[in-house]
Design a protein around this motif. Structure first.
Motif, short mmCIF file in Angstrom:
data_model
loop_
_atom_site.label_atom_id
_atom_site.label_comp_id
_atom_site.label_asym_id
_atom_site.label_seq_id
_atom_site.Cartn_x
_atom_site.Cartn_y
_atom_site.Cartn_z
N LYS A 194 -62.56 9.93 -35.53
CA LYS A 194 -63.44 8.93 -35.17
C LYS A 194 -63.99 8.25 -36.49
O LYS A 194 -64.52 7.24 -36.55
N ARG A 339 -62.25 6.50 -29.04
CA ARG A 339 -63.13 6.14 -29.84
C ARG A 339 -64.25 4.90 -29.40
O ARG A 339 -65.32 4.82 -29.75
N CYS A 340 -63.73 4.50 -28.48
CA CYS A 340 -64.67 3.08 -27.93
C CYS A 340 -65.12 3.40 -26.74
O CYS A 340 -65.46 2.51 -25.87
N CYS A 369 -70.58 -2.24 -28.83
CA CYS A 369 -69.30 -2.29 -29.01
C CYS A 369 -68.87 -3.10 -30.05
O CYS A 369 -67.87 -2.80 -30.90
N CYS A 374 -65.17 -2.75 -31.16
CA CYS A 374 -64.53 -2.05 -30.07
C CYS A 374 -64.37 -3.11 -28.91
O CYS A 374 -64.29 -2.75 -27.65
N CYS A 430 -66.01 0.56 -24.06
CA CYS A 430 -65.76 -0.74 -24.55
C CYS A 430 -64.26 -0.89 -24.24
O CYS A 430 -63.66 -0.11 -23.82
N ASP A 432 -61.85 -1.91 -26.27
CA ASP A 432 -60.90 -1.54 -27.22
C ASP A 432 -59.97 -2.52 -27.49
O ASP A 432 -59.78 -2.70 -29.05
#
Length: 789
Positions: A194, A339-340, A369, A374, A430, A432
């Motif tokens: 991340k 990761r989002c 976000c 993201c 989010c 992404d």
């Protein structure tokens, strides 16, 4: 995690070690313990900072300090608190040589024990570069150095390596064995970090040695060669440069804000606030590497500015230059599927902590976000959807407009001030790979996409762009249905690649990436043809929060929803128990008992947002129900709708040896009710242990292990798979309506369950069964009383 210690090794007849690290996840992190008068004790975290931590890391041969956690991050020690007010410069050879209060003098408790996380350079290195901060990535495993394949290797992965080595920020990730081919094993492939992990080993990895690469694909990293020393945080301090295997300083001749701006930018520290001179942050002790540095302010790296040759200067360390930057809040999302998505955590005082979900909504999520690059927010989950954090709760009552660049710019309570617990940790999901740009809200704008394995956003060509395509976009972003389908760069022209052309969706796809299209990035479109959309928020798609006001408790009151930065009421036209049940579910308040009309709990003072709400009762939130467009109604506040929910249960463990074991009892309306053991096992116990943070379930004893309560009714048949985050997600079997538990209950051959826990809420299904059973119990007792009379 069991306790483990690290200290220097000494030969026979030499002095013993004075420092060790306890209870950390690696051998180079943990609670700092110091030996004095032959007794190990801790250090208070008053004034504890990165320079103090650096002394510990260097002493232990663990590289540079990554963080200096406070607040007993690694658990509380049990011995004396030997030191307080430690104030190192970072150059001392041992912590005992730093200024501090007298041994044993402090005003602390073990809740303030200091910790450190070190880089431990013995586990990762950069080879064949111009210095130790650039080169081929190599990692130590099974006592042998090996390389890392560059499949999926990106800036986030490199960021972890640079941090681990104390080399500042990653600035480049050359591919294809840029620094030559390694000759040892290829230890890692498809590394996925991340970017916030303390070490490469903490990232998501394939099994060691498993790969489909050769050394022509060895991964590399180039890190910034800057660091800031002796400041109050990571974004302030004396400027030091790494050159020729040695850290040195910068002379303050010609030093000013333009130079400071470049450094703040290179360090990822926002804008420059000050450019201190005259060794404001203390004098360095190494070489003075640079003098007469001259920047225009637009450079991205200090190395791009003009200056004297390396080591050429007419200065002394009394002229060492410094920088003070406006450190932006560092964000990360934890425990999500990518990761989002995940639990929101912010970095403050050298420590990550969570955000309370009070007032948390899509505008707040939009800031997160955007800050993480993201895309757009899809949802802003409450109630620790992504698990409970374990560190400080840094922020509460966050109120963003959605336009801020970081959470630190949003209105909120002071850092660390809250009335929450980790069951209220806020989350974010989010998009992404999809976002809308330049619109009036998150549900309108130019369409931008980011293909997998790329870091660059691009646009969609409007050729063949139609309603079916727009429907997919609006659905994917949680923005309802497509309202206006726009072409010709209606919301301005993009500047990146045109990633999609000749798009052809059926309208039923869940994501735009599932549609047929030319996705090769090559087309004959231009940015004057960028596609756009305005999604309809006809059915309150932007309503993020619901609350109950002016009722007797948190689960009863006038229903209010938050829309366009304002709370408003709901008209009672058509308002019924199905609608109320959705609100109770959304607020985790059990089941709906009433759906009062006529402003039962007083008239609201603000807008009337909703009318003719039409829920089936199965929806997760009011935004999923039908109704008039937001703000459209024919009501007055005398028709404000209300909700009365059953409320929540509490759980206690009775007659156990400690707070994490005992007989499970549930409270409702002042009565404590025991739980039957039908079907109970480790799966059910595991859910409760995981939720309450008491570790793994050891066993789930049945029978009267912890005694049998007298006269308590039973709820029986709770069933979990073991993967649920809480008992709310578990199911239960109905109690036999023909069975009556009366005066003979105390002698009944019933068994009880025991497991870890303290308090919990039950699902509406469990609540319904319990209410039915309680009513039966009351009737049963009345019948028994009549008979005895």
């Amino acid at each position: 995690m069991g306790s483990h210690h690290l200290h220097r090794r000494y030969g026979s007849g030499t002095e013993p070690p004075e420092i060790r690290l306890a209870d950390g996840p690696t051998h180079c992190s943990g609670r700092v313990e110091i030996l004095h008068e032959q007794i190990w004790g801790t250090i208070c975290d008053d004034e504890w900072d990165i320079e103090d931590a650096n002394v510990v890391c260097h002493y232990l041969g663990c590289g540079s300090a990554i963080s200096a956690p406070r607040g007993s991050r690694f658990g509380q020690g049990s011995g004396p608190i030997w030191l307080d007010g430690v104030n190192c410069t970072g150059s001392e050879s041992a912590i005992s040589k730093c200024p501090a209060k007298e041994w044993g003098k402090h005003d602390c408790t073990h809740t303030e024990d200091a910790g450190v996380t070190c880089s431990d350079p013995n586990e990762v290195r950069l080879a064949n570069g111009s210095n130790h901060c650039s080169g081929r990535v190599e990692i130590l495993h099974n006592q042998q150095w090996g390389t890392v394949c560059d499949d999926g290797w990106d800036i986030n992965n490199a960021q972890v390596v640079c941090r681990e080595l104390g080399c500042g920020k990653a600035i480049s990730v050359p591919r294809g064995a840029h620094f030559g081919r390694g000759r040892d094993p290829i230890w890692l492939d498809d590394v996925k970090c991340k970017g916030t992990e303390a070490a490469l080993r903490d990232c998501r990895l394939k099994p060691w040695g498993e790969h489909n690469c050769n050394h022509g694909e060895d991964a590399s990293a180039i890190c910034s060669e800057l660091r800031l020393v002796n400041g109050t945080n990571r974004c302030s301090g004396r400027v030091e440069i790494f050159h020729d295997q040695e850290w040195g300083t910068v002379c303050d001749d010609r030093w000013g804000m333009k130079q400071a701006e470049v450094i703040c930018k290179e360090m990822g520290c926002g804008v420059a606030l000050k450019a201190p001179t005259k060794a404001f942050f203390g004098r360095g002790s190494g070489r003075i590497w640079k003098d007469d540095v001259n920047c225009v302010g637009t450079e991205t790296l200090l190395s791009e500015c003009t200056s004297s040759d390396w080591g050429v200067n007419n200065c002394q360390h009394s002229e060492d230059a410094g920088v003070e930057c406006a450190d932006p809040v560092e964000l990360r999302l934890v425990n999500g599927s990518s990761r989002c998505s995940g639990r929101v955590e912010v970095f403050h005082f050298q420590q990550y902590g969570t955000v309370c979900d009070d007032g948390w909504d899509l505008n707040d999520a939009m800031v997160v976000c955007r800050n993480l690059d993201c895309g757009s927010p899809i949802s802003s989950p409450h109630g620790a959807r992504f698990g409970q954090g374990a560190d400080p709760i840094w922020l509460d009552d966050v109120e963003c407009t959605g336009a801020e660049s970081t959470l630190s710019e949003c209105k909120a309570k002071p850092w660390g001030t809250n009335n929450c617990n980790h069951r209220e940790d806020a989350g974010v999901v989010c998009s992404d790979d999809l976002r809308l740009v330049n619109g009036s809200n998150r549900c309108s704008g130019r369409i931008e996409v980011r293909p997998p394995h790329t870091e660059q956003w691009g646009t969609v060509c409007d050729r063949t762009w139609d309603k079916n395509d727009a429907e997919v976009v609006c659905r994917q972003l949680g923005c309802g249905k497509a309202g206006s389908i726009l072409s010709g760069a209606h919301f301005g022209q993009g500047s990146g690649p045109i990633w999609m052309d000749n798009i052809n969706c059926k309208g039923t796809e869940d994501a735009i990436t599932e549609c047929s299209a030319n996705t090769q990035g090559s087309n004959d479109c231009n940015h004057g043809q960028d596609a756009a959309v305005i999604c309809s928020d006809r059915f309150i798609t932007n309503v993020a929060n619901v609350r109950l006001e002016d009722g007797p408790n948190a689960c009863a009151g006038r229903i209010e929803v938050f829309y366009q930065q304002q709370w408003g009421t709901v008209c009672d036209d058509g308002w019924d128990l199905d609608d109320a049940s959705v609100v109770c579910k959304q607020l985790h308040c059990g089941i709906a008992l009433e759906a009062p009309h006529g402003a039962r709990f007083g008239r609201g003072p603000d807008r009337i947002w909703l009318d003719d709400v039409n829920c089936t009762g199965s929806e997760e939130s009011l935004k999923d129900c039908g109704g008039r467009p937001v703000g459209e109604h024919n009501c007055g506040h005398s028709e404000d709708a209300s909700v009365v929910c059953s409320g929540v249960f509490q759980v206690r463990l009775a007659d156990g040896p400690n707070s994490c074991a005992g007989r499970v009892e549930l409270e409702y309306n002042g009565s404590w009710i025991s739980v039957g053991d039908t079907g109970w096992g480790l799966a059910e116990a595991s859910v409760v242990c995981r939720y309450l943070g008491c570790g793994a379930a050891v066993n789930a004893p049945v029978g009267s292990t912890y005694g049998m309560p007298a006269g308590h009714p039973l709820l029986d048949g709770i069933k979990c798979t073991g993967h649920e985050l809480s008992l709310i997600e578990c199911q239960s079997t109905a109690i036999n309506s023909k069975k009556c538990i009366c005066g003979s209950y105390a002698g009944a051959s019933r068994s009880y369950i025991a497991f870890t826990g303290r308090r919990h809420r039950l699902s509406s299904e469990l609540l319904t069964h319990l209410l039915e059973h309680t009513n039966k119990l009351i009737g049963c007792r009345m019948a028994a009383s009549d008979k005895s009379g």
